[in-house]
Design an enzyme around this catalytic site. Structure first.
Site, short mmCIF file in Angstrom:
data_model
loop_
_atom_site.label_atom_id
_atom_site.label_comp_id
_atom_site.label_asym_id
_atom_site.label_seq_id
_atom_site.Cartn_x
_atom_site.Cartn_y
_atom_site.Cartn_z
N GLY A 142 40.09 28.06 39.88
CA GLY A 142 40.91 28.93 40.88
C GLY A 142 40.47 30.32 40.78
O GLY A 142 39.60 30.52 39.74
N CYS A 143 40.53 31.06 41.90
CA CYS A 143 40.00 32.53 41.80
C CYS A 143 40.50 33.54 40.66
O CYS A 143 39.96 34.00 39.87
CB CYS A 143 40.28 33.02 43.22
SG CYS A 143 41.84 32.98 44.02
N PHE A 144 42.06 33.56 40.83
CA PHE A 144 42.62 34.18 39.51
C PHE A 144 42.03 33.77 38.32
O PHE A 144 41.88 34.58 37.22
CB PHE A 144 44.07 34.01 39.69
CG PHE A 144 44.55 35.37 40.78
CD1 PHE A 144 44.41 36.71 40.39
CD2 PHE A 144 45.62 34.96 41.61
CE1 PHE A 144 45.04 37.68 41.23
CE2 PHE A 144 46.29 36.11 42.57
CZ PHE A 144 45.81 37.41 42.40
N CYS A 147 38.75 35.03 37.04
CA CYS A 147 38.53 36.36 37.11
C CYS A 147 39.29 36.59 35.49
O CYS A 147 38.71 37.23 34.66
CB CYS A 147 39.21 37.20 37.76
SG CYS A 147 39.08 38.99 37.79
#
Length: 333
Positions: A142-144, A147
């Protein structure tokens, strides 16, 4: 030549993936599937592609003609799709949804809606590159989660995460997908900020899974508060870890962890979002305030947080240089 199929090709991730692949030196997009747009020009939906491709969406899925297929579905649809369709064993799958990001044992531990056995490898190259290289099926992070993990993984390897971690992260509107909604409407989003899914965001289990993989255990909570931001793309995150270890040793540990990473870089001074938007990079920086280690990390949510990382995984799976097709220019000014 790598022959590619794309499912769910009409959304933000599908469009961004097509944008990368039509400029990729050794790929052919065999089909871009979208039932609702079948027959329409891709450029009529993804309008930034005018003049770059004559590709049309199709309702067909000729899996026997491709080497790899990207699932750009909404969450929960990939598992159902594989129950209902036969994808040949020799066709590699890169799934951008969350359905297979957790290992089967983690699915059961978190009462995941689709528990059970699967062979998907969690596709965070900075953590699982050797596993991705041998995989037939990869679950793109996932994107979050990407990061935040890239901010915390070196700390986990140094066994620093012994108490609860405070995480704040803000994302652009493209993180909510292409379908309009109340919190993506321009007049609501403009000059505005809001919190959503505080402490309950769906990416927390995969973050915990990766941290446990490196640290060996994880008794601490990941207290994650996500924010909607007044910008289109990018994620900027802060992670606070309590530790007495000197900053110099921590920084050396971070630099060592990412020494051979193709896209993740430790930076000695404060970072900002524009340094990574429109790239597949993640930048990481650390500061120390007493016993509090402040880590900042940032990515482009559609690239390193989604399709850029998916192409990076494809490169690894096919034995290519990781950076192939991903040498992109940041919109830094």
């Amino acid at each position: 030549m790598i022959r590619i199929g794309i499912l769910g090709a009409a959304g933000y991730t599908g469009g961004e993936l097509i944008r990368l692949l039509i400029n990729y030196p050794m790929t052919e997009i065999v089909f871009a599937n979208s039932e609702s747009n079948a027959g329409n020009l891709v450029a009529d939906v993804h309008e930034g592609l005018y003049g770059e491709t004559d590709l049309r969406f199709t309702g067909d899925m000729p899996f026997d003609k491709v080497d790899v297929v990207f699932f750009c579905f909404g969450h929960g649809k990939s598992e159902a799709f594989l129950r209902e369709h036969d994808v040949p064993e020799n066709v590699r799958i890169i799934d951008l949804a969350q359905d297979f990001r957790l290992a089967p044992e983690e699915m059961l531990a978190t009462q995941h809606p689709t528990p059970g056995a699967h062979d998907f490898v969690y596709g965070l190259p900075e953590l699982n590159k050797s596993l991705v290289a041998e995989a037939k099926h990869v679950a793109n992070p996932g994107c979050f989660a990407t990061c935040i993990q890239l901010g915390l993984l070196p700390a986990a390897r140094m066994k620093l995460i012994d108490s609860d971690v405070s995480v704040n992260a803000i994302t652009g509107s493209t993180g909510a997908g292409q379908k309009p909604g109340a919190t993506t409407h321009f007049s609501w989003r403009n000059n505005n900020m809001s919190i959503y899914k505080a402490f309950t965001h769906q990416h927390v289990p995969e973050i915990r899974q990766s941290l446990k993989q490196l640290q060996g255990r994880l008794d601490a909570a990941i207290d994650f508060i996500p924010y909607r931001g007044d910008f289109a793309r990018g994620i900027f995150a802060t992670e606070v870890v309590k530790t007495d270890k000197p900053l110099e040793e921590i920084v050396e540990g971070y630099k060592d962890f990412y020494r051979d990473a193709a896209f993740t870089h430790y930076v000695d001074k404060a970072i900002d979002l524009k340094q990574v938007v429109n790239t597949n990079k993640c930048l990481v920086h650390c500061d120390k305030y007493g016993d509090k280690l402040l880590i900042t990390s940032c990515i482009d949510n559609l690239l390193k947080g989604a399709v850029g990382q998916a192409v990076q995984n494809m490169n690894i799976m096919f034995g290519l240089e990781e950076t192939t097709g991903l040498k992109l220019k940041a919109g830094a000014f």
